[in-house]
Enzyme design. Structure first.
Site, PDB file in Angstrom:
ATOM      1  N   GLU A 192     -15.249  17.651 -12.143  1.00 45.74           N
ATOM      2  CA  GLU A 192     -15.779  16.283 -12.172  1.00 45.74           C
ATOM      3  C   GLU A 192     -14.859  15.340 -11.424  1.00 45.74           C
ATOM      4  OE1 GLU A 192     -16.272  15.082 -16.254  1.00 45.74           O
ATOM      5  OE2 GLU A 192     -17.250  16.971 -16.770  1.00 45.74           O
ATOM      6  N   CYS A 213      20.154 -17.297  -4.449  1.00 48.10           N
ATOM      7  CA  CYS A 213      21.222 -18.165  -4.934  1.00 48.10           C
ATOM      8  C   CYS A 213      22.364 -18.318  -3.936  1.00 48.10           C
ATOM      9  CB  CYS A 213      21.763 -17.659  -6.267  1.00 48.10           C
ATOM     10  SG  CYS A 213      22.644 -16.107  -6.134  1.00 48.10           S
ATOM     11  N   CYS A 255      22.004 -15.919 -11.253  1.00 48.14           N
ATOM     12  CA  CYS A 255      21.015 -16.032 -10.163  1.00 48.14           C
ATOM     13  C   CYS A 255      19.614 -16.224 -10.750  1.00 48.14           C
ATOM     14  CB  CYS A 255      21.066 -14.775  -9.309  1.00 48.14           C
ATOM     15  SG  CYS A 255      19.722 -14.644  -8.129  1.00 48.14           S
ATOM     16  N   ASP A 300     -11.562   6.262 -11.245  1.00 45.86           N
ATOM     17  CA  ASP A 300     -10.419   5.388 -11.465  1.00 45.86           C
ATOM     18  C   ASP A 300     -10.915   4.015 -11.899  1.00 45.86           C
ATOM     19  OD1 ASP A 300      -7.810   4.833 -11.610  1.00 45.86           O
ATOM     20  OD2 ASP A 300      -7.469   4.615  -9.449  1.00 45.86           O
ATOM     21  N   CYS A 321      23.311  -8.661  -5.677  1.00 41.98           N
ATOM     22  CA  CYS A 321      23.760 -10.026  -5.899  1.00 41.98           C
ATOM     23  C   CYS A 321      24.470  -9.975  -7.248  1.00 41.98           C
ATOM     24  CB  CYS A 321      22.549 -10.960  -5.966  1.00 41.98           C
ATOM     25  SG  CYS A 321      22.905 -12.511  -6.808  1.00 41.98           S
ATOM     26  N   LYS A 323     -12.505  12.323 -11.018  1.00 41.52           N
ATOM     27  CA  LYS A 323     -11.694  11.562 -11.971  1.00 41.52           C
ATOM     28  C   LYS A 323     -11.817  10.101 -11.552  1.00 41.52           C
ATOM     29  CE  LYS A 323      -7.179  11.554 -14.216  1.00 41.52           C
ATOM     30  NZ  LYS A 323      -6.751  10.196 -13.945  1.00 41.52           N
ATOM     31  N   TYR A 327     -18.840  10.864 -19.407  1.00 40.99           N
ATOM     32  CA  TYR A 327     -18.552  12.272 -19.118  1.00 40.99           C
ATOM     33  C   TYR A 327     -18.353  13.134 -20.357  1.00 40.99           C
ATOM     34  CZ  TYR A 327     -13.947  10.152 -19.397  1.00 40.99           C
ATOM     35  OH  TYR A 327     -12.862   9.432 -19.799  1.00 40.99           O
ATOM     36  N   CYS A 344      22.613 -13.440  -1.078  1.00 39.06           N
ATOM     37  CA  CYS A 344      21.388 -13.369  -1.876  1.00 39.06           C
ATOM     38  C   CYS A 344      20.456 -14.502  -1.444  1.00 39.06           C
ATOM     39  CB  CYS A 344      21.734 -13.496  -3.353  1.00 39.06           C
ATOM     40  SG  CYS A 344      20.284 -13.763  -4.398  1.00 39.06           S
ATOM     41  N   LYS A 371      -4.732  15.873  -9.055  1.00 41.74           N
ATOM     42  CA  LYS A 371      -4.559  14.617  -8.316  1.00 41.74           C
ATOM     43  C   LYS A 371      -4.830  14.824  -6.832  1.00 41.74           C
ATOM     44  CE  LYS A 371      -2.608  11.646 -11.258  1.00 41.74           C
ATOM     45  NZ  LYS A 371      -3.042  10.287 -11.413  1.00 41.74           N
TER      46      LYS A 371
HETATM   47  S1  IVH Z   1     -11.895  14.111 -19.510  1.00 38.28           S
HETATM   48  C1  IVH Z   1      -8.844  14.987 -23.210  1.00 38.28           C
HETATM   49  N1  IVH Z   1     -13.270  13.473 -17.352  1.00 38.28           N
HETATM   50  O1  IVH Z   1      -8.792  10.173 -16.721  1.00 38.28           O
HETATM   51  C2  IVH Z   1      -9.084  14.035 -22.091  1.00 38.28           C
HETATM   52  N2  IVH Z   1     -11.445  12.081 -17.972  1.00 38.28           N
HETATM   53  O2  IVH Z   1      -6.157  11.768 -18.289  1.00 38.28           O
HETATM   54  C3  IVH Z   1     -10.507  14.031 -21.677  1.00 38.28           C
HETATM   55  N3  IVH Z   1     -11.128  10.128 -16.498  1.00 38.28           N
HETATM   56  O3  IVH Z   1      -7.980   8.148 -18.980  1.00 38.28           O
HETATM   57  C4  IVH Z   1     -10.680  13.300 -20.425  1.00 38.28           C
HETATM   58  N4  IVH Z   1     -12.801  10.553 -15.147  1.00 38.28           N
HETATM   59  O4  IVH Z   1     -10.577   8.362 -19.075  1.00 38.28           O
HETATM   60  C5  IVH Z   1     -12.234  13.147 -18.150  1.00 38.28           C
HETATM   61  N5  IVH Z   1     -14.599  13.018 -15.505  1.00 38.28           N
HETATM   62  C6  IVH Z   1     -13.575  12.688 -16.303  1.00 38.28           C
HETATM   63  C7  IVH Z   1     -12.780  11.538 -16.074  1.00 38.28           C
HETATM   64  C8  IVH Z   1     -11.705  11.275 -16.931  1.00 38.28           C
HETATM   65  C9  IVH Z   1     -11.796   9.725 -15.416  1.00 38.28           C
HETATM   66  C10 IVH Z   1      -9.938   9.444 -17.074  1.00 38.28           C
HETATM   67  C11 IVH Z   1      -9.917   9.448 -18.565  1.00 38.28           C
HETATM   68  C12 IVH Z   1      -8.452   9.445 -18.913  1.00 38.28           C
HETATM   69  C13 IVH Z   1      -7.840  10.154 -17.755  1.00 38.28           C
HETATM   70  C14 IVH Z   1      -7.502  11.591 -18.130  1.00 38.28           C
END
Ligand code: IVH
Length: 676
Positions: free
Chosen positions: A112, A414, A434, A116, A429, A114, A229, A411, A317
């Site tokens: 899925e 100051c 300061c 943001d 500094c 992630k 999700y 600095c 990531k």
């Molecule tokens: S599952 C047990 N699925 O990412 C944790 N999290 O560290 C279950 N997030 O803040 C999380 N998209 O809110 C999951 N498709 C996704 C997500 C997701 C974003 C966020 C989540 C959390 C962090 C996970």
């Protein structure tokens, strides 16, 4: 037809069309026809105010104003995930899991995006949306129901389709991410700027800021949306796979990211990840990575946890995003410890959906090493949430007009002469008075990782220093005797002053490790503060330790020890301590050493190599073990991380060959800190 029936019918129809428009993105009604239905409902509700309900589409325009958000305890902790950055870590994750499972267990995965944004937890009772909360600290969040109700993507009632034959569970709690769609982002922020209002750093901050408005009509005016999700509670619903859970959520009318994918093998997962590296820039929301979940949730549940992270899922990531732009100037930024750090002013450049204008240049020796000059075309990189930084110049694009950057002699705040202690890279500094340093120290002191003083806004420190109301951090605690002066400041209304003073008074209960962190001794962050107090018991006792005594503590190296003794040797600092004590702050904390052990590094095997900047090898080993990790001597397939310092030799080469992630000391400390 009687009014109640007509009202119900109109609501069902309108909700269904909102759903077609915002969730399915397949409208079947023209805007004009929708507006006509909406106006009919408004008129009927105006004639029958007793029939207005919270889930009526007319209520999506907001308007309720609150004076604060109420805290909500989540039905189950909202956990976070272990992180990975390299495909090899996914393979290692799978093989770790396989070892815990019967031999021929079939494993498939759901990949899925992630998202943001801001994590939200939505509660439904008998199909009606009754409460929505932020994640907060994972256990307690804030009630933002009024604001979430204004989002068209949040169903007011489920199932959304009036013809659906899926009955809603008596109680359903779902988890999702609210976000700011990228196509609306730039125009929105520009409009704020034009109106002279504060703009947001990035779409995530905009989502979070918009959902934390006390006036819900402001939230309603913003184009926020949502993806869910998972469910946290679903009475009577037994759906064993994540794929089917997503389908179910979709079926009852929740927006679910269409970009999720089922993968039969971990190799498929990696291929999907590779494909996402380009795809990530063509979707309408920000993603900072992928979440890989074992599809069969009974298997995932059986695998349990390492520390606080479920073993059945991992966050992969994305690598940082890079672009080139021009370096316009190098300003000097004064830090809270007096560091004079170069700050790059850049020709604005878009990087992963954010306009970047500034970047850190770390220090002057790095500028010299990389030969970065003003006027250069430089490579800027953004890694996750951190401030963008400059990777290096592109010397081929120079035209001869570029200028060498020299460290400042004084600095900028100051005018004191800049100094560079022996053996250190940073320039300082040294003027304890300061004004810029003081403002930074206050910001840090009141901040989230330190005393966490609510009511102390981001600009408050600067205003208080500028007006002579605060001359060091201890004087924050005498502000209650200066109410009249505070009320005389521009923009400091009675309520604001009251909030500020209440927050300050409440912070007196913060435990001693936070106080020790907050006073801002160089190298003494949250983890080290806890470690120190576990050994010496109180801040007073800490001031009496010699450097040798401090170094005898596992986890404390010579640099930390020296920083502490130098700090306490300074009379001004001792005076500060005395005044903070007189203000009744907590100075004593007994943490049994055994309690320090949290399992945050459980199951992770480390190898240490090279010379680390502050920790001795023994200390690093102790720190890892204290957090449940293991340290072995040779790099092998079983190694999870290589902790490498300077002059790392063959172990590093071997780790690189095996694709084992390499950490420096700072990364290790962050890893522990993040998981504390
Ligand atoms: S599952 C047990 N699925 O990412 C944790 N999290 O560290 C279950 N997030 O803040 C999380 N998209 O809110 C999951 N498709 C996704 C997500 C997701 C974003 C966020 C989540 C959390 C962090 C996970």
């Amino acid at each position: 037809m009687d009014a109640p029936t007509k009202i119900t019918q109109l609501r069902e129809a309108l909700n269904y069309h909102i759903y077609r428009y915002y969730v399915l993105e397949q409208p079947t009604l023209s805007d004009g026809a929708y507006d006509a239905l909406f106006d009919q409902l408004v008129a009927l509700e105006a004639a029958h105010p007793d029939l207005v309900t919270a889930d009526s589409p007319t209520q999506r325009v907001g308007g309720g104003v609150q004076d604060k958000f109420v805290k909500v305890t989540h039905p189950a902790p909202m956990l976070s995930l272990a992180k990975a950055t390299e495909p090899a870590e996914l393979i290692a994750w799978e093989s770790r899991n396989r070892k815990l499972l019967p031999e021929d267990t079939l494993l498939d995965y759901i990949v899925e995006p992630k998202i943001d944004g801001l994590t939200v937890v939505l509660h439904y009772e008998n199909g009606v949306f009754v409460q929505g909360a932020t994640r907060g600290n994972g256990e307690i969040g804030e009630d933002i129901t009024q604001n979430l109700r204004t989002l068209n993507a949040v169903p007011g009632r489920i199932p959304v389709d009036p013809d659906s034959d899926v009955p809603p569970p008596a109680r359903l709690v779902v988890r999702g991410e609210a976000y700011f769609p990228l196509d609306k982002w730039a125009a929105f922020n520009d409009a704020l700027a034009e109106a002279g209002e504060k703009t947001y750093m990035n779409p995530r901050n905009a989502a979070s800021g918009s959902l934390r408005q006390l006036d819900s009509s402001i939230t309603a005016a913003r184009p926020l949306t949502l993806f869910v999700y998972d469910f946290v509670v679903a009475d009577g619903i037994d759906i064993p796979t994540q794929a089917d859970r997503l389908n179910y959520l979709r079926q009852i009318g929740f927006p679910v990211a269409a970009d999720s994918q089922q993968c039969a093998t971990i190799e498929d997962v990696i291929a999907t990840y590779q494909a996402w590296l380009t795809k990530r820039n063509s979707i309408n929301y920000e993603v900072d990575g992928l979440v890989i979940k074992i599809n069969d949730q009974t298997i995932a549940d059986r695998l349990g946890f390492t520390g606080k992270d479920p073993r059945g899922a991992v966050a992969m990531k994305f690598p940082a995003q890079e672009k080139t732009t021009k370096l316009l100037a190098a300003d000097v930024n004064v830090g809270r410890t007096g560091t004079l750090a170069p700050l790059a002013r850049l020709e604005p450049v878009e990087l992963g959906g954010v306009i970047v204008r500034n970047a850190t240049l770390h220090n002057y020796s790095e500028i010299a090493n990389k030969d970065i000059r003003i006027g250069d075309t430089v490579i800027v990189k953004r890694a996750g949430d951190v401030i963008p930084y400059i990777v290096g110049p592109v010397p081929e694009l120079r035209d001869g007009s570029e200028q060498i950057i020299t460290p400042p002699a004084i600095c900028p705040a100051c005018g004191s002469p800049a100094t560079q202690p022996e053996g250190e890279i940073a320039i300082y500094c040294d003027n304890a008075a300061c004004p810029d340093q003081l403002v930074r120290r206050i910001e840090y002191f009141v901040g989230r990782t330190a005393m966490d003083i609510g009511g102390f806004g981001t600009k408050t420190g600067g205003i208080l220093v500028e007006n002579g109301l605060v001359s060091d951090i201890a004087s924050i605690y005498t502000l209650d005797q200066q109410q009249d002066e505070l009320l005389a400041l521009e923009g400091f209304k009675a309520k604001k002053v009251d909030n500020l003073l209440t927050g300050i008074a409440a912070s007196k209960a913060q435990p001693a490790d936070r106080v020790l962190t907050a006073i801002g001794i160089r190298y003494v962050g949250g983890v080290i503060a806890k470690l120190l107090l576990a050994h010496v018991g109180s801040i007073d006792a800490l001031g009496e330790q010699s450097a040798d005594q401090l170094e005898a503590i596992d986890g404390v190296g010579p640099q930390i020890a020296r920083s502490i003794t130098t700090w306490f040797a300074n009379e001004r600092n001792r005076d500060l301590i005395a005044r903070l004590k007189a203000a009744d702050l907590q100075f004593t904390l007994y943490i049994p050493t055994s309690d320090l052990t949290n399992a945050s590094l459980a199951d992770r095997t480390f190898v240490i190599t090279g010379t680390l900047p502050t920790l001795s090898r023994t200390a690093a080993k102790a720190l890892i073990e204290q957090h449940g990790g293991k340290v072995t001597s040779a790099v092998s397939q079983k190694t999870d991380y290589l902790l490498a310092g300077e002059k790392a030799g063959s172990k590093r080469t071997k780790a690189e060959k095996l694709n084992i992630p390499i950490l420096d000391e700072a990364a290790l400390l962050t890893m522990i800190d993040e998981r504390l």
